[in-house]
Design a protein around this motif. Structure first.
Motif, PDB file in Angstrom:
ATOM      1  N   UNK A  88      -2.831  -2.147   2.540  1.00  0.00           N
ATOM      2  CA  UNK A  88      -1.785  -2.841   2.035  1.00  0.00           C
ATOM      3  C   UNK A  88      -0.587  -2.196   1.614  1.00  0.00           C
ATOM      4  N   UNK A  89      -0.676  -1.009   0.997  1.00  0.00           N
ATOM      5  CA  UNK A  89       0.529  -0.155   0.903  1.00  0.00           C
ATOM      6  C   UNK A  89       1.015   0.113   2.241  1.00  0.00           C
ATOM      7  N   UNK A  90       0.479   0.626   3.034  1.00  0.00           N
ATOM      8  CA  UNK A  90       0.928   1.024   4.694  1.00  0.00           C
ATOM      9  C   UNK A  90       1.704  -0.238   4.970  1.00  0.00           C
ATOM     10  N   UNK A 127      -3.590   2.949  -4.769  1.00  0.00           N
ATOM     11  CA  UNK A 127      -2.835   1.874  -4.305  1.00  0.00           C
ATOM     12  C   UNK A 127      -2.445   0.885  -5.517  1.00  0.00           C
ATOM     13  N   UNK A 128      -3.390   0.874  -6.411  1.00  0.00           N
ATOM     14  CA  UNK A 128      -3.066  -0.039  -7.801  1.00  0.00           C
ATOM     15  C   UNK A 128      -1.705   0.637  -8.329  1.00  0.00           C
ATOM     16  N   UNK A 129      -1.559   1.693  -8.462  1.00  0.00           N
ATOM     17  CA  UNK A 129      -0.388   2.277  -9.202  1.00  0.00           C
ATOM     18  C   UNK A 129       0.868   2.093  -8.544  1.00  0.00           C
ATOM     19  N   UNK A 130       0.869   1.750  -7.151  1.00  0.00           N
ATOM     20  CA  UNK A 130       2.020   1.483  -6.247  1.00  0.00           C
ATOM     21  C   UNK A 130       2.079  -0.120  -6.289  1.00  0.00           C
ATOM     22  N   UNK A 131       1.052  -0.840  -6.993  1.00  0.00           N
ATOM     23  CA  UNK A 131       1.299  -2.303  -6.986  1.00  0.00           C
ATOM     24  C   UNK A 131       0.500  -3.097  -5.989  1.00  0.00           C
ATOM     25  N   UNK A 176       7.464  12.071   0.365  1.00  0.00           N
ATOM     26  CA  UNK A 176       7.407  10.963   0.956  1.00  0.00           C
ATOM     27  C   UNK A 176       8.657   9.854   0.464  1.00  0.00           C
ATOM     28  N   UNK A 177       8.614   9.820  -0.668  1.00  0.00           N
ATOM     29  CA  UNK A 177       9.493   9.018  -1.466  1.00  0.00           C
ATOM     30  C   UNK A 177      10.999   9.655  -1.380  1.00  0.00           C
ATOM     31  N   UNK A 215       8.256   4.239  -5.196  1.00  0.00           N
ATOM     32  CA  UNK A 215       8.729   2.767  -5.360  1.00  0.00           C
ATOM     33  C   UNK A 215       7.249   2.021  -5.606  1.00  0.00           C
ATOM     34  N   UNK A 216       7.601   0.872  -6.518  1.00  0.00           N
ATOM     35  CA  UNK A 216       6.571  -0.230  -6.458  1.00  0.00           C
ATOM     36  C   UNK A 216       6.515  -1.026  -5.276  1.00  0.00           C
ATOM     37  N   UNK A 217       5.594  -0.805  -4.386  1.00  0.00           N
ATOM     38  CA  UNK A 217       5.452  -1.814  -3.214  1.00  0.00           C
ATOM     39  C   UNK A 217       4.888  -3.247  -3.462  1.00  0.00           C
ATOM     40  N   UNK A 218       4.379  -3.597  -4.806  1.00  0.00           N
ATOM     41  CA  UNK A 218       4.038  -4.948  -5.048  1.00  0.00           C
ATOM     42  C   UNK A 218       5.049  -5.841  -5.078  1.00  0.00           C
ATOM     43  N   UNK A 219       4.740  -6.989  -4.734  1.00  0.00           N
ATOM     44  CA  UNK A 219       6.025  -8.183  -4.970  1.00  0.00           C
ATOM     45  C   UNK A 219       6.086  -8.589  -6.486  1.00  0.00           C
TER      46      UNK A 219
END
Length: 83
Positions: free
Chosen positions: A31-33, A21-25, A62-63, A72-76
């Protein structure tokens, strides 16, 4: 001579790498979901009980299924936090 081993020669496969999850931000799988749903993306691949990472090949499928060329980077973004 090039001392870097070739991934193809070494028998490397994308299923051998994982994405956290950290690699996706984000901080957690949940949180990722949530963020993927907010972004209008299809649900992230399911994970075995208590597993906190995805296989790279599953996330790439999936991407691409969401019309994205890269994960994708999911973090703001930082810009969004400054507003």
């Amino acid at each position: 001579m090039n001392d870097v081993p070739s991934l193809a020669v070494a028998g490397w496969h994308s299923c051998q790498l994982v994405v956290t999850p950290e690699q996706l931000g984000m901080r957690s799988v949940g949180d990722c979901r949530t963020r993927a749903a907010q972004m209008g993306l299809s649900p992230l691949p399911k994970l075995p009980y208590k597993q906190e990472y995805w296989r790279l090949d599953a996330l790439l499928r999936w991407s691409r299924g969401n019309g994205l060329e890269f994960l994708p980077t999911l973090g703001l973004s930082v810009a969004a936090h400054r507003k």
